[in-house]
Write an enzyme that holds these catalytic residues in place. Structure first.
Site, PDB file in Angstrom:
ATOM      1  N   TYR A 163     -33.812  36.705 -29.108  1.00  0.00           N
ATOM      2  CA  TYR A 163     -34.061  35.661 -30.113  1.00  0.00           C
ATOM      3  C   TYR A 163     -35.320  34.863 -29.792  1.00  0.00           C
ATOM      4  CZ  TYR A 163     -32.552  32.676 -33.982  1.00  0.00           C
ATOM      5  OH  TYR A 163     -32.446  32.005 -35.186  1.00  0.00           O
ATOM      6  N   LYS A 170     -35.384  26.723 -33.670  1.00  0.00           N
ATOM      7  CA  LYS A 170     -34.123  26.263 -34.256  1.00  0.00           C
ATOM      8  C   LYS A 170     -33.606  25.011 -33.549  1.00  0.00           C
ATOM      9  CE  LYS A 170     -33.330  29.404 -37.484  1.00  0.00           C
ATOM     10  NZ  LYS A 170     -33.312  29.071 -38.928  1.00  0.00           N
TER      11      LYS A 170
END
Length: 262
Positions: A163, A170
């Protein structure tokens, strides 16, 4: 005997808003838009470019969208122009869904310390700062309050393999939600991040070994499964209703409880 108005109306009857980020009928944003319409809301829908419009315009028409507008947040002034068009169409805006993210593949899969400055900036601009810009443009159109909702992921809180930089972005997005909630609360504007578990969408297909992530979450989730876009859509639509009027500033997980299990 004269007819009477039903005692209960749909929760979003008379409410109007903007939904961004629909790529196809498997998109989380599509499920959100569908759930909002089913609750009586009126929506404007955006598309990124002419290529994506071929897939999204039929969906917008099926949902009865009042506006179908091109939105490329990397294009200067485009986001602000879209919101101005929504204001002209609707008058006041009651909700907006920010479902947009971008990260170069090398930055997504590589070590975070190897991320380029340009790649990091692009990811932050599209995936996080655009939410701040959206809120600023919408603020004058939310004179009676409303809901601003963005989409996050567990990688904001924990390291999720493959990720990469998006986890950092995020995390910034979830922090932005809290600060935006504080700043906009006095005006009755509520701000949320919805954090779904892994779902096979077009965006998810860019994450390496995503099938392994799906299997892992299903195994550890207390509910024993992953979630559907419809479940995410239902929760997000609820956050646009008066039923969530006492809430703001939260990241709300829709992942079968997987986030509570180490």
């Amino acid at each position: 005997m004269s007819s009477s108005t039903p005692s209960t109306a749909l929760p979003l009857a008379g409410k109007k808003g903007l939904v961004t980020g629909i790529a196809n009928d498997k998109s989380i944003a599509y499920a959100v838009a569908k759930a909002i319409v089913e609750l009586g809301g009126e929506i404007a829908i955006t598309y990124q470019n002419d290529k994506t419009a071929r897939y999204t315009q039929p969906l917008a028409e099926a949902l009865g969208a009042k506006r179908f507008l091109k939105l490329d947040v990397a294009e200067e002034g485009c986001l602000e122009n879209v919101i101005a068009e929504c204001g002209a169409a609707f008058g006041e805006i009651d909700f907006a869904i920010h479902s947009m993210a971008f990260c170069n593949a090398d930055d997504l899969h590589g070590r975070v310390i190897d991320a380029t400055e340009a790649g990091f900036d692009a990811a932050m601009n599209v995936s996080c700062h655009s939410f701040l810009r959206m809120a600023k443009a919408l603020e004058p159109l939310m004179a009676h309050g409303g809901s601003l909702i963005t989409m996050s992921y567990l990688g904001a809180e924990r390291v999720v393999r493959n990720y990469g930089v998006m986890g950092i972005i995020k995390a910034a997005l979830e922090s932005a939600v809290r600060y935006m909630a504080y700043d906009l609360g006095p005006k009755g504007i509520r701000v949320f991040a919805v954090s779904p578990g892994p779902i096979m969408t077009r965006a998810a297909s860019g994450i390496a070994n995503f099938n392994n992530l799906l299997e892992s979450d299903a195994q550890k989730a207390p509910l024993g499964r992953t979630v559907t876009i419809e479940e995410v859509g239902a929760l997000t639509a609820f956050l646009c209703t008066s039923g969530s009027s006492g809430m703001t500033g939260q990241t709300i997980y829709v992942d079968g409880g997987a986030h509570i299990v180490a």
